[in-house]
Design a protein around this motif. Structure first.
Motif, mmCIF file in Angstrom:
data_model
loop_
_atom_site.group_PDB
_atom_site.id
_atom_site.type_symbol
_atom_site.label_atom_id
_atom_site.label_comp_id
_atom_site.label_asym_id
_atom_site.label_seq_id
_atom_site.Cartn_x
_atom_site.Cartn_y
_atom_site.Cartn_z
ATOM 1 N N VAL A 77 -71.973 -0.321 59.216
ATOM 2 C CA VAL A 77 -71.538 -0.710 57.818
ATOM 3 C C VAL A 77 -72.684 -1.127 57.081
ATOM 4 C CG1 VAL A 77 -69.990 -2.164 56.539
ATOM 5 C CG2 VAL A 77 -69.443 -1.342 58.889
ATOM 6 N N PRO A 78 -73.658 -1.968 57.274
ATOM 7 C CA PRO A 78 -74.661 -2.271 56.476
ATOM 8 C C PRO A 78 -75.677 -1.053 56.456
ATOM 9 C CG PRO A 78 -74.890 -3.875 58.484
ATOM 10 C CD PRO A 78 -73.429 -3.028 58.386
ATOM 11 N N VAL A 79 -75.721 -0.466 57.464
ATOM 12 C CA VAL A 79 -76.789 0.542 57.316
ATOM 13 C C VAL A 79 -76.299 1.926 56.504
ATOM 14 C CG1 VAL A 79 -77.477 2.771 58.736
ATOM 15 C CG2 VAL A 79 -77.580 0.537 59.632
ATOM 16 N N THR A 80 -75.066 1.910 56.415
ATOM 17 C CA THR A 80 -74.339 2.942 55.308
ATOM 18 C C THR A 80 -74.703 2.553 54.022
ATOM 19 O OG1 THR A 80 -72.862 3.749 56.802
ATOM 20 C CG2 THR A 80 -72.327 4.067 54.649
ATOM 21 N N GLN A 81 -74.481 1.151 53.949
ATOM 22 C CA GLN A 81 -74.646 0.539 52.587
ATOM 23 C C GLN A 81 -76.214 0.814 51.990
ATOM 24 O OE1 GLN A 81 -72.458 -0.724 50.306
ATOM 25 N NE2 GLN A 81 -74.059 -1.485 48.908
ATOM 26 N N ALA A 82 -77.099 0.491 53.025
ATOM 27 C CA ALA A 82 -78.397 0.041 52.793
ATOM 28 C C ALA A 82 -79.545 1.462 52.380
ATOM 29 C CB ALA A 82 -79.226 -0.653 53.933
ATOM 30 N N LEU A 83 -78.932 2.693 53.054
ATOM 31 C CA LEU A 83 -80.172 3.606 53.157
ATOM 32 C C LEU A 83 -79.933 4.518 52.031
ATOM 33 C CD1 LEU A 83 -80.238 4.094 56.861
ATOM 34 C CD2 LEU A 83 -81.508 2.731 55.467
ATOM 35 N N VAL A 84 -79.036 4.373 51.109
ATOM 36 C CA VAL A 84 -78.673 5.257 50.155
ATOM 37 C C VAL A 84 -80.367 5.326 49.140
ATOM 38 C CG1 VAL A 84 -77.948 5.743 47.636
ATOM 39 C CG2 VAL A 84 -76.459 5.372 49.670
ATOM 40 N N GLY A 85 -80.750 6.346 48.824
ATOM 41 C CA GLY A 85 -82.092 6.327 47.963
ATOM 42 C C GLY A 85 -83.312 5.973 48.805
ATOM 43 N N THR A 86 -83.301 5.638 50.140
ATOM 44 C CA THR A 86 -84.560 5.434 50.915
ATOM 45 C C THR A 86 -85.412 6.793 51.249
ATOM 46 O OG1 THR A 86 -83.289 5.554 52.745
ATOM 47 C CG2 THR A 86 -83.626 3.324 52.023
ATOM 48 N N ALA A 87 -86.604 6.843 50.780
ATOM 49 C CA ALA A 87 -87.252 8.107 51.095
ATOM 50 C C ALA A 87 -87.607 8.580 52.325
ATOM 51 C CB ALA A 87 -88.478 7.923 49.985
ATOM 52 N N ASN A 88 -87.455 7.602 53.143
ATOM 53 C CA ASN A 88 -88.132 8.056 54.469
ATOM 54 C C ASN A 88 -87.449 7.880 55.769
ATOM 55 O OD1 ASN A 88 -88.158 5.109 54.279
ATOM 56 N ND2 ASN A 88 -89.583 4.687 55.833
ATOM 57 N N VAL A 89 -85.987 8.074 55.407
ATOM 58 C CA VAL A 89 -85.077 8.029 56.516
ATOM 59 C C VAL A 89 -84.881 9.452 56.608
ATOM 60 C CG1 VAL A 89 -82.741 7.562 57.079
ATOM 61 C CG2 VAL A 89 -84.176 5.893 55.868
ATOM 62 N N GLU A 90 -85.207 9.857 57.855
ATOM 63 C CA GLU A 90 -84.825 11.344 58.295
ATOM 64 C C GLU A 90 -83.406 11.551 58.646
ATOM 65 O OE1 GLU A 90 -87.005 13.911 58.002
ATOM 66 O OE2 GLU A 90 -88.632 12.673 57.171
ATOM 67 N N SER A 91 -82.781 10.768 59.401
ATOM 68 C CA SER A 91 -81.497 10.849 59.836
ATOM 69 C C SER A 91 -80.861 9.439 60.426
ATOM 70 C CB SER A 91 -81.489 11.849 61.141
ATOM 71 O OG SER A 91 -81.879 11.246 62.346
ATOM 72 N N ILE A 92 -79.632 9.336 60.376
ATOM 73 C CA ILE A 92 -78.844 8.243 61.119
ATOM 74 C C ILE A 92 -78.003 8.534 62.221
ATOM 75 C CG2 ILE A 92 -77.301 6.153 60.406
ATOM 76 C CD1 ILE A 92 -77.655 7.038 57.459
ATOM 77 N N VAL A 93 -78.344 7.722 63.299
ATOM 78 C CA VAL A 93 -77.576 7.745 64.586
ATOM 79 C C VAL A 93 -76.638 6.659 64.441
ATOM 80 C CG1 VAL A 93 -77.467 7.936 66.973
ATOM 81 C CG2 VAL A 93 -79.388 8.838 65.562
ATOM 82 N N TYR A 94 -75.240 6.761 64.564
ATOM 83 C CA TYR A 94 -74.188 5.897 64.594
ATOM 84 C C TYR A 94 -73.458 5.827 66.170
ATOM 85 C CZ TYR A 94 -73.610 5.989 59.455
ATOM 86 O OH TYR A 94 -73.796 5.871 58.338
ATOM 87 N N LEU A 95 -73.920 4.852 66.545
ATOM 88 C CA LEU A 95 -73.706 4.544 68.235
ATOM 89 C C LEU A 95 -72.442 3.782 68.220
ATOM 90 C CD1 LEU A 95 -74.629 4.755 71.162
ATOM 91 C CD2 LEU A 95 -75.857 2.624 70.662
ATOM 92 N N ALA A 96 -71.340 4.514 68.629
ATOM 93 C CA ALA A 96 -70.068 3.561 68.475
ATOM 94 C C ALA A 96 -69.919 2.638 67.334
ATOM 95 C CB ALA A 96 -70.040 3.050 69.956
ATOM 96 N N ALA A 97 -70.186 3.372 66.344
ATOM 97 C CA ALA A 97 -70.251 2.637 65.157
ATOM 98 C C ALA A 97 -69.509 2.902 64.092
ATOM 99 C CB ALA A 97 -71.670 2.680 64.409
ATOM 100 N N PHE A 98 -69.218 1.963 63.029
ATOM 101 C CA PHE A 98 -68.415 2.403 61.925
ATOM 102 C C PHE A 98 -68.982 3.208 60.756
ATOM 103 C CE2 PHE A 98 -66.699 -1.536 64.035
ATOM 104 C CZ PHE A 98 -65.317 -1.351 63.995
#
Length: 246
Positions: A77-98
């Protein structure tokens, strides 16, 4: 090509130290963790989902170079909120996550009703917070009993506000995401994970409980290595593939 760094984000009640067995399996990778403000040992000082998002964003911005962010459970949840507009994030892995959408909260995503193992505490002068009833059975079904008992003893208190707050930004809409379904999960039913995974660009599977970083750290580490290796590959189409870990 230098492999991206890895940022591990724990779930509710959990702390970075719960991820140490997984970290130990990746000595050649630049691994970072972040402590969520909504979890801690003092219920009077717990933060919320938005302060968690701020902590995650700060952790990402402190990494010099590309990074893959791994979010476990509530951490999605906070990862989804946080990472909009971050320039260096290549991908997100959701591990049994919301993996939620704008306007969703963790609570709304489970129908607005508390899980039977959430224990809500309301104390005058202290914000509402939660503990877990039977954490070994809920989180650690396939974990070695000694490791499971130690992990349960190290759990913190969890802010109730954090699970009620709605997303106002949705990072997975612009950042490639992979969903790892834990098929023996007692905390987030696999059928719910299947629904969340429809929002990811790729789905992987583990025959594991809610906490494969404790029960199958080497297997999970290999999946994450593969994600780091492919992070800069051309982006796959939505739900472009599935595979199951051995």
């Amino acid at each position: 090509m230098t492999m991206p760094s890895l940022l591990l984000v724990p779930g509710a009640w959990h702390k970075p130290e719960h991820l140490q067995l997984l970290i130990d399996e990746m000595p050649d990778i630049d691994v970072h963790t972040v402590a969520l403000t909504s979890c801690g040992d003092d219920p009077k000082s717990l933060g919320d989902m938005y302060s968690d998002a701020a902590a995650i964003k700060a952790a990402v911005e402190a990494i010099d170079g590309p990074v893959v962010v791994v979010a476990h459970s509530y951490g999605g949840v906070p990862v989804t909120q946080a990472l909009v507009g971050t320039a260096n994030v290549e991908s997100i892995v959701y591990l049994a996550a919301f993996q939620l959408d704008a306007g969703d909260s963790l609570l709304s995503s489970v129908g607005g009703n508390s899980a039977p193992w959430w224990q809500l505490h309301r104390t005058e002068g202290v914000g509402d917070y939660m503990t877990v009833a039977g954490p070994v059975g809920v989180f650690y079904g396939d974990v070695d009993p000694a490791i499971a008992e130690k992990a349960a003893a190290e759990l913190g208190y969890q802010s109730y506000a954090a699970i009620t707050q709605e997303l106002t930004a949705v990072a997975w809409q612009t950042i490639p995401s992979t969903y790892i379904i834990c098929e023996a999960d007692n905390a987030i039913p696999p059928f719910a994970q299947e629904l969340f995974a429809q929002r990811a660009r790729k789905t992987l599977r583990l025959n594991a409980s809610h906490s494969p970083f404790l029960s199958q750290p080497s297997t999970l580490a290999q999946l994450l290595r593969d994600e780091l290796t492919s992070a800069e590959d051309p982006r796959p189409s939505l739900n472009g593939g599935q595979r199951k870990a051995a």
